[in-house]
Design an enzyme around this catalytic site. Sequence first.
Site, PDB file in Angstrom:
ATOM      1  N   HIS A 131      -2.212  -1.935 -11.087  1.00  0.00           N
ATOM      2  CA  HIS A 131      -2.999  -1.425  -9.963  1.00  0.00           C
ATOM      3  C   HIS A 131      -4.179  -2.336  -9.735  1.00  0.00           C
ATOM      4  O   HIS A 131      -4.705  -2.935 -10.675  1.00  0.00           O
ATOM      5  CB  HIS A 131      -3.480   0.002 -10.263  1.00  0.00           C
ATOM      6  CG  HIS A 131      -3.970   0.737  -9.058  1.00  0.00           C
ATOM      7  ND1 HIS A 131      -5.247   0.603  -8.584  1.00  0.00           N
ATOM      8  CD2 HIS A 131      -3.345   1.613  -8.223  1.00  0.00           C
ATOM      9  CE1 HIS A 131      -5.391   1.372  -7.508  1.00  0.00           C
ATOM     10  NE2 HIS A 131      -4.265   1.981  -7.268  1.00  0.00           N
TER      11      HIS A 131
ATOM     12  N   HIS B 238       0.848  -1.197   0.000  1.00  0.00           N
ATOM     13  CA  HIS B 238       0.000   0.000   0.000  1.00  0.00           C
ATOM     14  C   HIS B 238       0.883   1.247   0.000  1.00  0.00           C
ATOM     15  O   HIS B 238       1.442   1.624  -1.021  1.00  0.00           O
ATOM     16  CB  HIS B 238      -0.927  -0.050   1.213  1.00  0.00           C
ATOM     17  CG  HIS B 238      -2.068   0.913   1.173  1.00  0.00           C
ATOM     18  ND1 HIS B 238      -2.324   1.752   0.100  1.00  0.00           N
ATOM     19  CD2 HIS B 238      -3.036   1.200   2.084  1.00  0.00           C
ATOM     20  CE1 HIS B 238      -3.395   2.480   0.359  1.00  0.00           C
ATOM     21  NE2 HIS B 238      -3.845   2.165   1.559  1.00  0.00           N
TER      22      HIS B 238
ATOM     23  N   ASP C 294       2.784   5.542  -8.161  1.00  0.00           N
ATOM     24  CA  ASP C 294       3.992   5.327  -7.359  1.00  0.00           C
ATOM     25  C   ASP C 294       5.265   5.325  -8.194  1.00  0.00           C
ATOM     26  O   ASP C 294       6.351   5.516  -7.653  1.00  0.00           O
ATOM     27  CB  ASP C 294       3.897   3.991  -6.610  1.00  0.00           C
ATOM     28  CG  ASP C 294       2.725   3.957  -5.650  1.00  0.00           C
ATOM     29  OD1 ASP C 294       2.625   4.883  -4.832  1.00  0.00           O
ATOM     30  OD2 ASP C 294       1.919   3.024  -5.721  1.00  0.00           O
TER      31      ASP C 294
END
Length: 489
Positions: free
Chosen positions: A334, A295, A390
Amino acid sequence: MGRPTETQPDSLTVRDNRTGKTYNIPIVDNAVTATAFKGMTAPKRAGERDENETEKGLRVQDKGFLNTAVIRSEITYIDGEAGVLRYRGYPIEQLALQSSHLETAYLLIYGSLPTGEQYKFFENEVMRHTVVHSDAEGFFRSFRYDAHPMSMLTSAFAMLGSYYSDANPSLQGQRLFTKGDKASLAIMDRQIYRLIGKATTLAAMAYRVRQGRDFVTPPTGLSYTGSFLYQMDHIGEENYVPNPVLEKALDVLFLLHADHELNASCTTVLQTGSSLVDPYSAIAAGCASLYGPLHGGANEAVIRMLISIGSPENVPAFIEAVKRREKTLSGFGHRVYKTSDPRSFIVRKTADEVFKVTGKDELLETAMALHDAAMKDEYFIKRKLAPNVDFCSGLIYRAMGFPLDFFPVLFAVPRVVGWLAHWRQMMLQEGGVKIWRPRQIYVGPGKRDYVPAEQRAAVQGLGKTPSAVEHGGMSKRSMLASFKGKTKL
Protein backbone atom coordinates in the site's frame (compact mmCIF):
# COMPACT_ATOMS: atom_id res chain seq x y z
CA MET A 1 12.87 34.75 8.22
CA GLY A 2 16.03 35.57 10.14
CA ARG A 3 18.75 33.75 11.98
CA PRO A 4 17.45 31.23 14.57
CA THR A 5 17.53 32.21 18.21
CA GLU A 6 17.29 30.25 21.45
CA THR A 7 13.67 31.37 21.78
CA GLN A 8 12.72 29.49 18.58
CA PRO A 9 13.38 25.81 19.31
CA ASP A 10 10.51 24.60 17.10
CA SER A 11 12.07 25.65 13.86
CA LEU A 12 14.13 24.47 10.93
CA THR A 13 17.44 26.17 10.22
CA VAL A 14 18.38 26.21 6.54
CA ARG A 15 21.64 27.49 5.12
CA ASP A 16 21.56 28.39 1.43
CA ASN A 17 25.06 27.57 0.21
CA ARG A 18 24.47 29.62 -2.94
CA THR A 19 24.33 32.85 -0.95
CA GLY A 20 25.59 31.91 2.50
CA LYS A 21 22.34 33.13 4.04
CA THR A 22 20.72 31.27 6.93
CA TYR A 23 16.95 31.05 7.29
CA ASN A 24 14.75 30.12 10.23
CA ILE A 25 11.48 28.37 9.34
CA PRO A 26 8.87 27.71 12.07
CA ILE A 27 7.77 24.09 12.59
CA VAL A 28 4.05 23.77 13.43
CA ASP A 29 2.52 20.31 13.98
CA ASN A 30 5.74 18.77 12.65
CA ALA A 31 5.38 20.60 9.34
CA VAL A 32 6.98 23.55 7.60
CA THR A 33 5.22 25.87 5.18
CA ALA A 34 6.38 25.37 1.59
CA THR A 35 5.93 29.07 0.82
CA ALA A 36 8.64 29.84 3.39
CA PHE A 37 11.18 28.61 0.87
CA LYS A 38 9.97 31.17 -1.64
CA GLY A 39 11.94 33.79 0.26
CA MET A 40 15.20 31.94 -0.37
CA THR A 41 16.28 33.85 -3.43
CA ALA A 42 19.65 33.84 -5.16
CA PRO A 43 21.25 35.73 -8.07
CA LYS A 44 21.05 34.07 -11.43
CA ARG A 45 24.33 32.34 -12.25
CA ALA A 46 26.13 32.70 -15.54
CA GLY A 47 24.64 30.36 -18.12
CA GLU A 48 21.68 29.44 -15.93
CA ARG A 49 18.29 29.09 -17.61
CA ASP A 50 15.82 31.97 -17.16
CA GLU A 51 13.12 29.35 -16.65
CA ASN A 52 14.66 28.29 -13.34
CA GLU A 53 13.41 31.59 -11.90
CA THR A 54 16.17 31.52 -9.29
CA GLU A 55 15.66 35.16 -8.38
CA LYS A 56 11.98 34.49 -7.58
CA GLY A 57 12.68 32.07 -4.75
CA LEU A 58 13.17 28.36 -4.13
CA ARG A 59 10.47 25.88 -5.13
CA VAL A 60 9.71 22.56 -3.40
CA GLN A 61 9.60 19.58 -5.74
CA ASP A 62 7.52 16.56 -4.72
CA LYS A 63 6.62 14.30 -7.62
CA GLY A 64 3.43 12.39 -6.82
CA PHE A 65 2.84 14.17 -3.47
CA LEU A 66 5.10 11.77 -1.58
CA ASN A 67 5.57 14.18 1.34
CA THR A 68 3.43 17.25 0.76
CA ALA A 69 0.57 18.22 3.07
CA VAL A 70 -1.98 20.31 1.17
CA ILE A 71 -4.60 20.81 3.88
CA ARG A 72 -5.12 20.75 7.64
CA SER A 73 -7.68 18.08 8.46
CA GLU A 74 -9.56 16.72 11.46
CA ILE A 75 -11.11 13.75 9.69
CA THR A 76 -8.94 10.65 9.20
CA TYR A 77 -5.62 9.65 10.75
CA ILE A 78 -3.36 6.96 9.28
CA ASP A 79 -0.09 5.64 10.71
CA GLY A 80 1.26 3.52 7.88
CA GLU A 81 4.17 2.15 9.88
CA ALA A 82 1.99 0.93 12.75
CA GLY A 83 -1.01 -0.10 10.61
CA VAL A 84 -3.39 2.37 12.26
CA LEU A 85 -6.55 3.85 10.74
CA ARG A 86 -8.89 6.10 12.73
CA TYR A 87 -11.99 8.04 11.72
CA ARG A 88 -12.18 11.23 13.81
CA GLY A 89 -10.05 9.48 16.45
CA TYR A 90 -12.05 6.24 16.57
CA PRO A 91 -10.13 3.06 15.61
CA ILE A 92 -11.54 1.47 12.46
CA GLU A 93 -11.70 -1.88 14.27
CA GLN A 94 -14.14 -0.51 16.87
CA LEU A 95 -16.33 1.17 14.29
CA ALA A 96 -16.48 -1.93 12.06
CA LEU A 97 -17.56 -4.03 15.04
CA GLN A 98 -20.05 -1.65 16.65
CA SER A 99 -21.11 1.04 14.19
CA SER A 100 -22.81 1.15 10.79
CA HIS A 101 -21.96 2.84 7.52
CA LEU A 102 -24.48 5.66 7.92
CA GLU A 103 -23.58 6.28 11.57
CA THR A 104 -19.93 6.44 10.53
CA ALA A 105 -20.91 8.79 7.71
CA TYR A 106 -22.38 11.15 10.32
CA LEU A 107 -19.13 10.89 12.29
CA LEU A 108 -16.91 11.61 9.29
CA ILE A 109 -18.97 14.56 8.07
CA TYR A 110 -19.99 16.26 11.30
CA GLY A 111 -17.16 15.24 13.64
CA SER A 112 -18.90 13.22 16.36
CA LEU A 113 -20.94 10.08 16.83
CA PRO A 114 -24.66 10.95 16.79
CA THR A 115 -27.15 10.37 19.58
CA GLY A 116 -30.05 8.06 18.75
CA GLU A 117 -32.24 11.02 17.86
CA GLN A 118 -29.55 12.69 15.75
CA TYR A 119 -28.89 9.48 13.85
CA LYS A 120 -32.58 8.88 13.16
CA PHE A 121 -32.89 12.37 11.67
CA PHE A 122 -29.79 11.90 9.49
CA GLU A 123 -30.83 8.44 8.31
CA ASN A 124 -34.35 9.64 7.46
CA GLU A 125 -33.00 12.54 5.42
CA VAL A 126 -30.54 10.35 3.50
CA MET A 127 -33.12 7.66 2.76
CA ARG A 128 -35.71 10.26 1.78
CA HIS A 129 -33.31 11.52 -0.88
CA THR A 130 -32.68 8.15 -2.55
CA VAL A 131 -35.31 8.75 -5.26
CA VAL A 132 -34.08 10.30 -8.52
CA HIS A 133 -35.91 12.30 -11.17
CA SER A 134 -37.82 10.20 -13.70
CA ASP A 135 -35.60 11.64 -16.45
CA ALA A 136 -32.74 9.57 -15.02
CA GLU A 137 -34.27 6.48 -16.62
CA GLY A 138 -33.84 7.94 -20.10
CA PHE A 139 -30.32 9.04 -19.17
CA PHE A 140 -29.25 5.52 -18.22
CA ARG A 141 -31.02 3.95 -21.18
CA SER A 142 -28.93 6.15 -23.50
CA PHE A 143 -25.79 4.14 -22.66
CA ARG A 144 -24.73 1.13 -24.70
CA TYR A 145 -25.73 -2.21 -23.22
CA ASP A 146 -22.06 -3.02 -22.50
CA ALA A 147 -21.06 0.36 -21.03
CA HIS A 148 -18.82 0.08 -17.98
CA PRO A 149 -20.84 0.79 -14.81
CA MET A 150 -18.19 3.22 -13.55
CA SER A 151 -18.54 5.27 -16.72
CA MET A 152 -22.28 5.40 -16.14
CA LEU A 153 -21.93 6.28 -12.45
CA THR A 154 -19.40 9.04 -13.14
CA SER A 155 -21.67 10.54 -15.76
CA ALA A 156 -24.72 10.19 -13.53
CA PHE A 157 -23.15 12.20 -10.68
CA ALA A 158 -22.37 14.99 -13.14
CA MET A 159 -25.90 14.74 -14.51
CA LEU A 160 -27.34 15.33 -11.03
CA GLY A 161 -25.67 18.73 -10.91
CA SER A 162 -27.82 19.93 -13.79
CA TYR A 163 -30.98 19.33 -11.74
CA TYR A 164 -30.07 21.37 -8.67
CA SER A 165 -29.43 25.02 -9.51
CA ASP A 166 -29.68 25.78 -5.78
CA ALA A 167 -26.37 23.92 -5.34
CA ASN A 168 -24.41 25.77 -8.01
CA PRO A 169 -22.14 28.60 -6.81
CA SER A 170 -21.88 29.79 -10.42
CA LEU A 171 -25.59 30.59 -10.25
CA GLN A 172 -26.11 31.38 -6.57
CA GLY A 173 -22.89 33.24 -5.78
CA GLN A 174 -19.42 31.88 -5.12
CA ARG A 175 -19.81 32.07 -1.33
CA LEU A 176 -22.79 29.70 -1.39
CA PHE A 177 -21.01 27.00 0.62
CA THR A 178 -18.29 29.04 2.35
CA LYS A 179 -20.31 31.44 4.52
CA GLY A 180 -20.76 29.00 7.39
CA ASP A 181 -24.06 30.58 8.48
CA LYS A 182 -27.27 28.68 9.14
CA ALA A 183 -28.72 29.15 5.65
CA SER A 184 -25.49 28.16 3.91
CA LEU A 185 -25.05 25.07 6.09
CA ALA A 186 -28.63 23.99 5.37
CA ILE A 187 -28.00 24.22 1.61
CA MET A 188 -24.79 22.25 2.03
CA ASP A 189 -26.46 19.55 4.10
CA ARG A 190 -29.22 19.13 1.53
CA GLN A 191 -26.62 18.29 -1.11
CA ILE A 192 -24.94 15.86 1.29
CA TYR A 193 -28.25 14.03 1.86
CA ARG A 194 -28.88 13.94 -1.88
CA LEU A 195 -25.47 12.62 -2.85
CA ILE A 196 -25.27 9.90 -0.19
CA GLY A 197 -28.89 8.88 -0.77
CA LYS A 198 -28.77 8.83 -4.55
CA ALA A 199 -25.36 7.12 -4.77
CA THR A 200 -26.92 3.69 -4.20
CA THR A 201 -29.80 4.43 -6.57
CA LEU A 202 -27.52 5.54 -9.41
CA ALA A 203 -25.24 2.54 -8.85
CA ALA A 204 -28.21 0.16 -8.87
CA MET A 205 -29.51 1.74 -12.08
CA ALA A 206 -26.11 1.22 -13.73
CA TYR A 207 -26.30 -2.42 -12.65
CA ARG A 208 -29.84 -2.91 -13.94
CA VAL A 209 -28.94 -1.45 -17.34
CA ARG A 210 -26.30 -4.14 -17.73
CA GLN A 211 -28.83 -6.78 -16.71
CA GLY A 212 -31.44 -5.52 -19.16
CA ARG A 213 -33.97 -5.03 -16.36
CA ASP A 214 -36.41 -2.29 -15.44
CA PHE A 215 -35.35 0.10 -12.70
CA VAL A 216 -36.60 -0.26 -9.13
CA THR A 217 -37.97 2.56 -7.01
CA PRO A 218 -36.04 2.76 -3.71
CA PRO A 219 -38.02 0.89 -1.02
CA THR A 220 -39.00 2.14 2.42
CA GLY A 221 -38.15 0.48 5.70
CA LEU A 222 -34.82 -1.05 4.69
CA SER A 223 -31.29 -0.09 5.72
CA TYR A 224 -28.94 1.80 3.43
CA THR A 225 -27.26 -1.37 2.12
CA GLY A 226 -30.52 -3.32 2.28
CA SER A 227 -32.14 -0.74 0.01
CA PHE A 228 -29.17 -0.96 -2.35
CA LEU A 229 -29.42 -4.75 -2.64
CA TYR A 230 -33.19 -4.49 -3.11
CA GLN A 231 -32.82 -2.01 -5.97
CA MET A 232 -30.29 -4.23 -7.71
CA ASP A 233 -32.03 -7.58 -7.30
CA HIS A 234 -35.79 -7.20 -6.88
CA ILE A 235 -37.72 -8.43 -9.93
CA GLY A 236 -41.26 -8.39 -8.57
CA GLU A 237 -41.13 -10.94 -5.75
CA GLU A 238 -43.62 -10.28 -2.96
CA ASN A 239 -42.16 -9.13 0.39
CA TYR A 240 -38.61 -9.31 -0.96
CA VAL A 241 -35.94 -8.87 1.74
CA PRO A 242 -32.19 -9.16 1.05
CA ASN A 243 -30.21 -11.75 2.97
CA PRO A 244 -29.22 -10.17 6.32
CA VAL A 245 -25.71 -11.64 6.30
CA LEU A 246 -24.96 -10.18 2.88
CA GLU A 247 -26.60 -6.89 3.90
CA LYS A 248 -24.42 -6.66 7.00
CA ALA A 249 -21.26 -7.67 5.13
CA LEU A 250 -21.85 -4.98 2.53
CA ASP A 251 -22.43 -2.43 5.29
CA VAL A 252 -19.10 -3.35 6.92
CA LEU A 253 -17.30 -3.07 3.59
CA PHE A 254 -18.97 0.29 2.97
CA LEU A 255 -17.81 1.51 6.38
CA LEU A 256 -14.23 0.35 5.71
CA HIS A 257 -14.17 2.11 2.34
CA ALA A 258 -15.88 5.31 3.50
CA ASP A 259 -12.68 7.32 3.80
CA HIS A 260 -8.93 6.96 3.58
CA GLU A 261 -7.51 10.44 3.98
CA LEU A 262 -6.12 12.22 0.88
CA ASN A 263 -6.06 9.34 -1.58
CA ALA A 264 -6.12 10.06 -5.31
CA SER A 265 -9.89 10.38 -5.64
CA CYS A 266 -10.33 12.50 -2.50
CA THR A 267 -7.56 14.80 -3.66
CA THR A 268 -9.29 15.04 -7.03
CA VAL A 269 -12.54 16.07 -5.33
CA LEU A 270 -10.72 18.78 -3.36
CA GLN A 271 -8.73 19.97 -6.37
CA THR A 272 -11.94 20.25 -8.38
CA GLY A 273 -13.93 21.67 -5.48
CA SER A 274 -11.33 24.38 -4.86
CA SER A 275 -12.65 26.18 -7.93
CA LEU A 276 -15.99 26.41 -6.05
CA VAL A 277 -17.76 24.21 -8.57
CA ASP A 278 -20.99 22.50 -7.48
CA PRO A 279 -20.47 19.37 -5.31
CA TYR A 280 -21.99 17.04 -7.93
CA SER A 281 -19.29 17.94 -10.44
CA ALA A 282 -16.62 17.53 -7.76
CA ILE A 283 -17.94 14.07 -6.80
CA ALA A 284 -18.08 13.08 -10.49
CA ALA A 285 -14.41 14.04 -10.80
CA GLY A 286 -13.57 11.91 -7.77
CA CYS A 287 -15.49 9.01 -9.27
CA ALA A 288 -13.47 9.30 -12.47
CA SER A 289 -10.24 9.22 -10.46
CA LEU A 290 -11.40 6.16 -8.53
CA TYR A 291 -12.05 4.36 -11.82
CA GLY A 292 -8.33 3.76 -12.44
CA PRO A 293 -6.74 0.33 -11.81
CA LEU A 294 -4.22 1.83 -9.38
CA HIS A 295 -7.09 2.97 -7.15
CA GLY A 296 -10.68 1.68 -7.20
CA GLY A 297 -9.95 -1.06 -9.69
CA ALA A 298 -7.46 -2.83 -7.43
CA ASN A 299 -9.86 -5.43 -6.00
CA GLU A 300 -10.95 -6.33 -9.53
CA ALA A 301 -7.26 -6.77 -10.43
CA VAL A 302 -6.89 -9.22 -7.52
CA ILE A 303 -9.61 -11.49 -8.90
CA ARG A 304 -8.18 -11.36 -12.42
CA MET A 305 -4.78 -12.25 -10.96
CA LEU A 306 -6.19 -15.22 -9.03
CA ILE A 307 -8.05 -16.43 -12.12
CA SER A 308 -4.81 -16.24 -14.11
CA ILE A 309 -2.98 -18.28 -11.43
CA GLY A 310 -5.70 -20.91 -11.60
CA SER A 311 -4.93 -23.22 -8.66
CA PRO A 312 -2.74 -23.40 -5.52
CA GLU A 313 -0.08 -25.54 -7.20
CA ASN A 314 0.63 -22.71 -9.64
CA VAL A 315 1.35 -20.20 -6.87
CA PRO A 316 5.12 -20.89 -6.54
CA ALA A 317 5.69 -20.29 -10.26
CA PHE A 318 3.64 -17.08 -10.07
CA ILE A 319 5.65 -15.87 -7.07
CA GLU A 320 8.89 -16.40 -8.97
CA ALA A 321 7.47 -14.56 -12.00
CA VAL A 322 6.61 -11.62 -9.74
CA LYS A 323 10.18 -11.54 -8.45
CA ARG A 324 11.43 -11.45 -12.04
CA ARG A 325 8.96 -8.60 -12.63
CA GLU A 326 7.18 -10.60 -15.29
CA LYS A 327 3.92 -10.60 -13.31
CA THR A 328 2.16 -8.04 -11.09
CA LEU A 329 1.18 -8.93 -7.53
CA SER A 330 -2.19 -7.30 -6.78
CA GLY A 331 -3.71 -6.94 -3.33
CA PHE A 332 -0.38 -6.63 -1.50
CA GLY A 333 1.36 -3.51 -0.32
CA HIS A 334 0.00 0.00 0.00
CA ARG A 335 1.16 3.54 -0.69
CA VAL A 336 0.60 4.40 2.99
CA TYR A 337 0.69 1.15 4.99
CA LYS A 338 4.20 -0.27 5.36
CA THR A 339 3.25 -3.16 7.66
CA SER A 340 -0.34 -4.41 7.55
CA ASP A 341 -3.55 -2.78 6.39
CA PRO A 342 -5.83 -2.75 9.48
CA ARG A 343 -8.88 -3.10 7.23
CA SER A 344 -7.63 -6.40 5.81
CA PHE A 345 -8.19 -8.26 9.10
CA ILE A 346 -11.79 -7.05 9.31
CA VAL A 347 -12.39 -8.01 5.70
CA ARG A 348 -11.11 -11.55 6.28
CA LYS A 349 -13.50 -11.99 9.20
CA THR A 350 -16.35 -10.62 7.08
CA ALA A 351 -15.39 -13.02 4.30
CA ASP A 352 -15.77 -15.98 6.66
CA GLU A 353 -19.32 -14.88 7.52
CA VAL A 354 -20.26 -14.44 3.86
CA PHE A 355 -18.81 -17.80 2.80
CA LYS A 356 -21.00 -19.53 5.42
CA VAL A 357 -23.99 -18.34 3.40
CA THR A 358 -22.69 -18.39 -0.17
CA GLY A 359 -20.20 -21.24 0.07
CA LYS A 360 -16.48 -20.77 -0.37
CA ASP A 361 -15.31 -19.16 -3.57
CA GLU A 362 -13.35 -21.54 -5.76
CA LEU A 363 -10.50 -19.04 -5.81
CA LEU A 364 -10.21 -18.95 -2.02
CA GLU A 365 -7.67 -21.78 -1.78
CA THR A 366 -5.52 -20.12 -4.43
CA ALA A 367 -5.78 -16.81 -2.57
CA MET A 368 -4.76 -18.36 0.73
CA ALA A 369 -1.86 -20.24 -0.88
CA LEU A 370 -0.68 -16.97 -2.43
CA HIS A 371 -1.09 -15.17 0.90
CA ASP A 372 0.93 -17.76 2.81
CA ALA A 373 3.67 -17.96 0.18
CA ALA A 374 4.10 -14.18 -0.02
CA MET A 375 4.11 -13.71 3.76
CA LYS A 376 6.93 -16.26 4.15
CA ASP A 377 9.05 -15.07 1.25
CA GLU A 378 11.99 -12.82 2.13
CA TYR A 379 11.53 -10.89 -1.12
CA PHE A 380 8.09 -9.64 -0.04
CA ILE A 381 8.96 -9.33 3.65
CA LYS A 382 11.87 -6.97 2.90
CA ARG A 383 9.62 -4.85 0.69
CA LYS A 384 6.87 -4.80 3.34
CA LEU A 385 4.25 -6.18 0.94
CA ALA A 386 1.47 -7.32 3.28
CA PRO A 387 -2.13 -7.98 2.15
CA ASN A 388 -4.28 -4.87 1.83
CA VAL A 389 -8.04 -4.33 1.92
CA ASP A 390 -8.40 -5.25 -1.76
CA PHE A 391 -7.00 -8.76 -1.36
CA CYS A 392 -10.11 -10.27 0.24
CA SER A 393 -12.83 -7.72 -0.57
CA GLY A 394 -12.89 -8.85 -4.20
CA LEU A 395 -13.47 -12.44 -3.09
CA ILE A 396 -16.45 -11.29 -1.01
CA TYR A 397 -17.96 -9.33 -3.89
CA ARG A 398 -17.44 -12.30 -6.20
CA ALA A 399 -19.03 -14.69 -3.69
CA MET A 400 -22.00 -12.33 -3.45
CA GLY A 401 -22.45 -12.55 -7.20
CA PHE A 402 -21.30 -9.13 -8.33
CA PRO A 403 -19.63 -8.96 -11.78
CA LEU A 404 -15.97 -7.95 -11.85
CA ASP A 405 -16.51 -4.60 -13.52
CA PHE A 406 -18.98 -3.62 -10.78
CA PHE A 407 -16.33 -3.86 -8.05
CA PRO A 408 -15.15 -0.24 -8.46
CA VAL A 409 -18.77 0.92 -8.11
CA LEU A 410 -18.96 -0.86 -4.75
CA PHE A 411 -15.91 1.19 -3.77
CA ALA A 412 -17.26 4.50 -5.11
CA VAL A 413 -20.67 4.39 -3.41
CA PRO A 414 -19.33 4.43 0.18
CA ARG A 415 -16.40 6.68 -0.69
CA VAL A 416 -18.89 9.43 -1.54
CA VAL A 417 -19.13 9.90 2.24
CA GLY A 418 -15.41 10.56 2.65
CA TRP A 419 -15.32 12.84 -0.37
CA LEU A 420 -18.16 14.91 1.06
CA ALA A 421 -16.57 15.06 4.52
CA HIS A 422 -13.35 16.50 3.08
CA TRP A 423 -15.21 18.79 0.67
CA ARG A 424 -17.33 20.19 3.52
CA GLN A 425 -14.26 20.70 5.71
CA MET A 426 -12.52 22.62 2.92
CA MET A 427 -15.56 24.81 2.26
CA LEU A 428 -15.70 25.76 5.95
CA GLN A 429 -11.96 26.06 6.63
CA GLU A 430 -10.59 29.18 8.27
CA GLY A 431 -9.43 31.73 5.75
CA GLY A 432 -11.76 30.54 3.01
CA VAL A 433 -11.04 28.42 -0.06
CA LYS A 434 -8.03 29.07 -2.25
CA ILE A 435 -7.96 27.40 -5.65
CA TRP A 436 -5.38 24.64 -5.80
CA ARG A 437 -2.67 25.62 -8.26
CA PRO A 438 0.50 23.50 -7.92
CA ARG A 439 3.83 24.74 -9.26
CA GLN A 440 5.99 22.89 -11.76
CA ILE A 441 9.67 22.62 -12.59
CA TYR A 442 9.88 23.65 -16.23
CA VAL A 443 12.61 21.72 -18.07
CA GLY A 444 11.46 22.33 -21.65
CA PRO A 445 13.12 24.45 -24.34
CA GLY A 446 14.07 28.03 -23.68
CA LYS A 447 12.72 30.81 -25.88
CA ARG A 448 12.49 29.80 -29.56
CA ASP A 449 11.54 31.81 -32.64
CA TYR A 450 8.80 30.63 -34.98
CA VAL A 451 10.05 28.95 -38.18
CA PRO A 452 7.87 28.78 -41.34
CA ALA A 453 6.81 25.25 -42.32
CA GLU A 454 8.93 25.10 -45.47
CA GLN A 455 12.08 25.87 -43.45
CA ARG A 456 11.58 23.28 -40.69
CA ALA A 457 13.54 20.05 -40.35
CA ALA A 458 11.32 17.04 -39.59
CA VAL A 459 11.56 15.76 -36.04
CA GLN A 460 11.29 11.97 -35.90
CA GLY A 461 11.26 9.39 -33.13
CA LEU A 462 8.90 7.37 -31.00
CA GLY A 463 6.54 9.67 -29.14
CA LYS A 464 7.72 12.75 -31.05
CA THR A 465 5.17 12.47 -33.88
CA PRO A 466 1.45 11.50 -34.01
CA SER A 467 0.86 7.75 -34.21
CA ALA A 468 -0.59 6.17 -37.33
CA VAL A 469 -3.81 4.27 -36.56
CA GLU A 470 -5.67 1.73 -38.61
CA HIS A 471 -9.03 2.68 -40.00
CA GLY A 472 -11.78 0.27 -40.82
CA GLY A 473 -15.39 0.16 -41.85
CA MET A 474 -16.95 3.46 -42.89
CA SER A 475 -13.75 5.48 -42.30
CA LYS A 476 -11.71 3.19 -44.53
CA ARG A 477 -14.28 3.29 -47.32
CA SER A 478 -14.62 7.07 -47.09
CA MET A 479 -10.87 7.54 -47.41
CA LEU A 480 -10.93 5.42 -50.56
CA ALA A 481 -13.90 7.29 -52.02
CA SER A 482 -13.82 10.42 -54.19
CA PHE A 483 -15.76 13.54 -53.21
CA LYS A 484 -15.57 17.29 -53.49
CA GLY A 485 -13.25 18.91 -50.94
CA LYS A 486 -11.44 15.67 -50.05
CA THR A 487 -8.07 16.39 -48.42
CA LYS A 488 -5.13 15.06 -50.38
CA LEU A 489 -2.29 13.54 -48.40
